[in-house]
Scaffold this active site. Sequence first.
Site, PDB file in Angstrom:
ATOM      1  N   LEU A  61      40.995  35.989  34.699  1.00  0.00           N
ATOM      2  CA  LEU A  61      40.886  36.204  35.959  1.00  0.00           C
ATOM      3  C   LEU A  61      39.964  37.384  35.982  1.00  0.00           C
ATOM      4  O   LEU A  61      40.214  38.328  35.280  1.00  0.00           O
ATOM      5  CB  LEU A  61      42.019  36.173  36.891  1.00  0.00           C
ATOM      6  CG  LEU A  61      43.045  34.881  37.065  1.00  0.00           C
ATOM      7  CD1 LEU A  61      44.069  35.409  38.115  1.00  0.00           C
ATOM      8  CD2 LEU A  61      41.934  33.936  37.770  1.00  0.00           C
ATOM      9  N   ASP A  62      38.997  37.297  36.902  1.00  0.00           N
ATOM     10  CA  ASP A  62      38.433  38.548  37.105  1.00  0.00           C
ATOM     11  C   ASP A  62      39.220  39.813  37.439  1.00  0.00           C
ATOM     12  O   ASP A  62      40.460  39.597  38.168  1.00  0.00           O
ATOM     13  CB  ASP A  62      37.073  38.629  38.403  1.00  0.00           C
ATOM     14  CG  ASP A  62      35.991  37.756  37.979  1.00  0.00           C
ATOM     15  OD1 ASP A  62      35.899  37.391  36.652  1.00  0.00           O
ATOM     16  OD2 ASP A  62      35.580  37.200  38.699  1.00  0.00           O
ATOM     17  N   ARG A  63      38.902  40.931  37.322  1.00  0.00           N
ATOM     18  CA  ARG A  63      39.789  42.276  37.598  1.00  0.00           C
ATOM     19  C   ARG A  63      40.130  42.266  39.078  1.00  0.00           C
ATOM     20  O   ARG A  63      41.232  42.212  39.476  1.00  0.00           O
ATOM     21  CB  ARG A  63      39.266  43.477  37.276  1.00  0.00           C
ATOM     22  CG  ARG A  63      39.806  44.646  37.475  1.00  0.00           C
ATOM     23  CD  ARG A  63      39.168  45.848  37.066  1.00  0.00           C
ATOM     24  NE  ARG A  63      39.968  47.115  37.439  1.00  0.00           N
ATOM     25  CZ  ARG A  63      39.692  48.327  37.020  1.00  0.00           C
ATOM     26  NH1 ARG A  63      38.384  48.667  36.404  1.00  0.00           N
ATOM     27  NH2 ARG A  63      40.385  49.486  37.290  1.00  0.00           N
ATOM     28  N   THR A 115      40.086  39.759  41.316  1.00  0.00           N
ATOM     29  CA  THR A 115      40.671  38.443  41.532  1.00  0.00           C
ATOM     30  C   THR A 115      42.063  38.469  41.531  1.00  0.00           C
ATOM     31  O   THR A 115      42.694  38.770  40.494  1.00  0.00           O
ATOM     32  CB  THR A 115      39.857  37.093  41.067  1.00  0.00           C
ATOM     33  OG1 THR A 115      38.601  37.172  40.969  1.00  0.00           O
ATOM     34  CG2 THR A 115      40.592  35.800  41.538  1.00  0.00           C
ATOM     35  N   ARG A 151      32.124  32.685  42.323  1.00  0.00           N
ATOM     36  CA  ARG A 151      31.543  34.121  42.928  1.00  0.00           C
ATOM     37  C   ARG A 151      29.997  33.854  42.900  1.00  0.00           C
ATOM     38  O   ARG A 151      29.272  33.860  43.924  1.00  0.00           O
ATOM     39  CB  ARG A 151      31.788  35.348  42.284  1.00  0.00           C
ATOM     40  CG  ARG A 151      33.163  35.694  42.400  1.00  0.00           C
ATOM     41  CD  ARG A 151      33.482  36.908  41.390  1.00  0.00           C
ATOM     42  NE  ARG A 151      33.043  38.130  41.959  1.00  0.00           N
ATOM     43  CZ  ARG A 151      33.377  39.462  41.497  1.00  0.00           C
ATOM     44  NH1 ARG A 151      34.275  39.392  40.120  1.00  0.00           N
ATOM     45  NH2 ARG A 151      32.772  40.450  41.851  1.00  0.00           N
TER      46      ARG A 151
END
Length: 301
Positions: A139-141, A143, A241
């Site tokens: 996961l993105d930081r 998110t 995104r």
Amino acid sequence: MAAEVSIVAVEGECGQRLDNFLLARMKGVPKSRIYRMVRRGEVRVNGARCRPGYRLKSGDRVRIPPFRGAVPRRDDGNGIPVNALESLRRGALYEDRNLLVLDKPGGVAVHGGSGIAFGVIETLRRHDPSTPFALVHRLDRDTSGCLAVAKNRRTLLALHAQLRAGVVRKRYDLVVAGHWPWRFRVVEKPLARYALASGERRVRVRDDGEPSKTEFRVVSRLNDATWLAAFPRTGRTHQIRVHAAASGHPILGDRKYARGATQDHPRLFLHATELAFTLDGRPLRVTAPVPAEFENLHSGA
């Protein structure tokens, strides 16, 4: 209570957003509180009010008001706070001898690197070195939500096979700028990765990129935004995104792919709400509650 301080921005901080500068300097202070300080004019740059998105120049003098941060954290000798594991474990959504699914907080990296001292996986391994923790996905930081971590290689390989086969169901909740059309349900645009001059990784739509597909569904309309559910059918970096931004409706709080006021929110409004897959021959569905910020935005609080 700390005293008021004035910090002079140095050359290496040129071009950095004021809010990111403050987040790095005011460790332990909630993002919402920092944004409130800026909005009220308690933070000053060269004696004047500034927006959170102001880009610092070398020599700018930033006044930071007195604030009470979090209790100072001690580390374990390796740079990892001793309370980091406890914080992650409080967010455990599912656990057995083979798998751990966490409700990852926004702002916490899944692994260290690129200036990040530690992430979820380093924290787990450091505090339980006998278990070969491995990330099933990323996961993105910024998110939040469901993050699956395998406890052994057999489970890791089995779940990776399901991901490649496209049988793992993922649901994300997000809030985007503007009113997303009710009938606009599928974004299928190829994505390609590239790097900025700084080395930061980004993704953009490009004809020769990797095939990428995201299905969207409108959950509710807000005053000037839309709450969506997203179901990625491929697993490209920053896919949701970029697909949202490329459709003219960037995610609120997205400082990579949004512009202007859309960036000026205390968090990225993207949350991994659900994971569904098969584990040891039985179906498993894990859900992470939508953060309070989503509900507050919906209610206008």
